[in-house]
Design an enzyme around this catalytic site. Sequence first.
Site, mmCIF file in Angstrom:
data_model
loop_
_atom_site.group_PDB
_atom_site.id
_atom_site.type_symbol
_atom_site.label_atom_id
_atom_site.label_comp_id
_atom_site.label_asym_id
_atom_site.label_seq_id
_atom_site.Cartn_x
_atom_site.Cartn_y
_atom_site.Cartn_z
ATOM 1 N N SER A 7 5.810 10.458 3.614
ATOM 2 C CA SER A 7 5.855 9.515 2.173
ATOM 3 C C SER A 7 7.471 9.760 1.932
ATOM 4 O O SER A 7 8.219 10.818 1.548
ATOM 5 C CB SER A 7 5.147 10.122 1.064
ATOM 6 O OG SER A 7 5.640 9.541 -0.050
ATOM 7 N N HIS A 32 5.192 6.042 4.875
ATOM 8 C CA HIS A 32 4.618 5.650 3.680
ATOM 9 C C HIS A 32 5.498 5.264 2.617
ATOM 10 O O HIS A 32 6.507 6.188 2.219
ATOM 11 C CB HIS A 32 3.595 6.634 3.415
ATOM 12 C CG HIS A 32 2.741 6.431 2.190
ATOM 13 N ND1 HIS A 32 1.636 5.746 2.180
ATOM 14 C CD2 HIS A 32 2.900 6.971 0.774
ATOM 15 C CE1 HIS A 32 1.179 5.904 0.871
ATOM 16 N NE2 HIS A 32 1.996 6.220 0.068
ATOM 17 N N ASP A 34 6.291 4.308 -1.349
ATOM 18 C CA ASP A 34 5.562 4.119 -2.453
ATOM 19 C C ASP A 34 6.488 3.424 -3.548
ATOM 20 O O ASP A 34 7.282 3.540 -3.957
ATOM 21 C CB ASP A 34 5.463 5.623 -3.248
ATOM 22 C CG ASP A 34 4.560 6.347 -2.404
ATOM 23 O OD1 ASP A 34 3.580 5.962 -2.497
ATOM 24 O OD2 ASP A 34 4.953 7.498 -1.790
ATOM 25 N N MET A 36 6.323 1.823 -7.133
ATOM 26 C CA MET A 36 6.003 2.074 -8.493
ATOM 27 C C MET A 36 6.720 1.172 -9.600
ATOM 28 O O MET A 36 7.879 1.027 -9.341
ATOM 29 C CB MET A 36 6.139 3.440 -8.768
ATOM 30 C CG MET A 36 5.505 4.524 -7.999
ATOM 31 S SD MET A 36 5.529 6.049 -8.500
ATOM 32 C CE MET A 36 5.261 6.926 -7.008
ATOM 33 N N HIS A 65 2.423 1.338 -0.158
ATOM 34 C CA HIS A 65 1.691 1.741 -1.272
ATOM 35 C C HIS A 65 1.897 1.143 -2.564
ATOM 36 O O HIS A 65 2.890 1.635 -3.025
ATOM 37 C CB HIS A 65 1.427 3.105 -1.165
ATOM 38 C CG HIS A 65 0.248 3.608 -2.184
ATOM 39 N ND1 HIS A 65 0.540 5.236 -2.530
ATOM 40 C CD2 HIS A 65 -0.575 3.199 -2.838
ATOM 41 C CE1 HIS A 65 -0.561 5.268 -3.508
ATOM 42 N NE2 HIS A 65 -0.958 4.098 -3.720
ATOM 43 N N MET A 67 1.642 0.642 -6.192
ATOM 44 C CA MET A 67 1.149 1.274 -7.508
ATOM 45 C C MET A 67 1.684 0.575 -8.692
ATOM 46 O O MET A 67 2.831 0.961 -9.290
ATOM 47 C CB MET A 67 1.751 2.666 -7.589
ATOM 48 C CG MET A 67 0.681 3.546 -6.740
ATOM 49 S SD MET A 67 1.488 5.282 -6.364
ATOM 50 C CE MET A 67 2.822 4.975 -5.091
ATOM 51 N N MET A 136 -6.435 8.415 -3.186
ATOM 52 C CA MET A 136 -5.815 9.233 -3.878
ATOM 53 C C MET A 136 -6.392 10.502 -4.059
ATOM 54 O O MET A 136 -7.484 10.657 -4.642
ATOM 55 C CB MET A 136 -5.216 8.505 -5.179
ATOM 56 C CG MET A 136 -4.338 7.555 -5.048
ATOM 57 S SD MET A 136 -2.937 7.436 -4.254
ATOM 58 C CE MET A 136 -1.965 8.840 -5.038
ATOM 59 N N ASP A 174 -3.704 10.642 0.215
ATOM 60 C CA ASP A 174 -2.432 10.495 -0.164
ATOM 61 C C ASP A 174 -2.180 11.509 -1.499
ATOM 62 O O ASP A 174 -3.021 11.168 -2.553
ATOM 63 C CB ASP A 174 -1.946 9.203 -0.549
ATOM 64 C CG ASP A 174 -0.568 8.991 -1.065
ATOM 65 O OD1 ASP A 174 0.373 9.916 -1.030
ATOM 66 O OD2 ASP A 174 -0.220 7.954 -1.508
HETATM 67 C C1 DX5 Z 1 1.899 9.571 -5.540
HETATM 68 C C2 DX5 Z 1 2.302 9.047 -4.069
HETATM 69 C C3 DX5 Z 1 2.410 9.660 -3.030
HETATM 70 C C4 DX5 Z 1 3.553 10.970 -2.976
HETATM 71 C C5 DX5 Z 1 2.849 12.056 -2.267
HETATM 72 O O1 DX5 Z 1 1.813 8.826 -6.502
HETATM 73 O O2 DX5 Z 1 1.417 7.762 -4.027
HETATM 74 O O3 DX5 Z 1 2.578 9.037 -1.800
HETATM 75 O O4 DX5 Z 1 4.573 10.563 -2.361
HETATM 76 O O5 DX5 Z 1 3.728 13.119 -2.412
HETATM 77 P P1 DX5 Z 1 3.352 14.680 -2.038
HETATM 78 O O6 DX5 Z 1 2.854 14.642 -0.752
HETATM 79 O O7 DX5 Z 1 4.382 15.446 -2.422
HETATM 80 O O8 DX5 Z 1 2.024 14.858 -2.998
HETATM 81 ZN ZN ZN Z 2 1.485 7.002 -1.754
#
Ligand code: DX5
Ligand code: ZN
Length: 217
Positions: A7, A32, A34, A36, A65, A67, A136, A174
Amino acid sequence: MKLLAPSLLSANFANLEKEIETVEAAGADLLHVDVMDGHFVPNITIGIPVVEAIYKVTKLPLDVHLMIENPSRYIKDFIKAGASYISFHVEAEKHIHRTLSFAKEEGAKVGLALNPATPLYLIEDVLELLDFVLIMTVNPGFGGQRFLDFTLRKIKKLKSLIREKELKTLIEVDGGIKLENVKKVLEAGADIIVSGSGIFKNPKENTKKFKEILKRY
Ligand code: DX5
Ligand code: ZN
């Protein structure tokens, strides 16, 4: 084959190309990413232009991903920007089937993401349409949180459901996954392992070590 998806949230954003090169050379299978929006989750990260830029510097498939609220409004744009795998949260979308169809039309592999407390039955009726389900294992929003053990039940339950229906749907996990606890998610049935802080503290070594473990499953 089990897949490793570092990620990028835990990578050095000022040196993203170098970080990507390192995990790619060390054997990562996907990247990956993320996304947000400060509404669905309290944090804000990256958007479409950054996904486009990442796409240009790697051969690895991008696993985006989302969010975000209103995923239907943006999903096609993220696929056009380079996402090969894309997931959005069931909690964020009223018209799940329609949004899945948008993504399918663009040719991406599509997944639905579930927060730790969200029950599996919400996706059961569309399971056949999904390439993957993202479970998650922390509450979304931040890297570096602690793995929530109760989510293992949901991973196991989903695995049985997929087997029962004879589907090829993959299970992605994740949040809070490190070298020390990855075995328990693999044993529960996970196929795609996301790890951020568990990789980017030492990206080359940790990617290799994760891959060694994944090979045994
Ligand atoms: C959290 C993200 C994850 C995050 C995971 O909201 O969706 O992808 O990067 O990070 P770690 O592995 O540090 O928990
Ligand atoms: Zn993620």
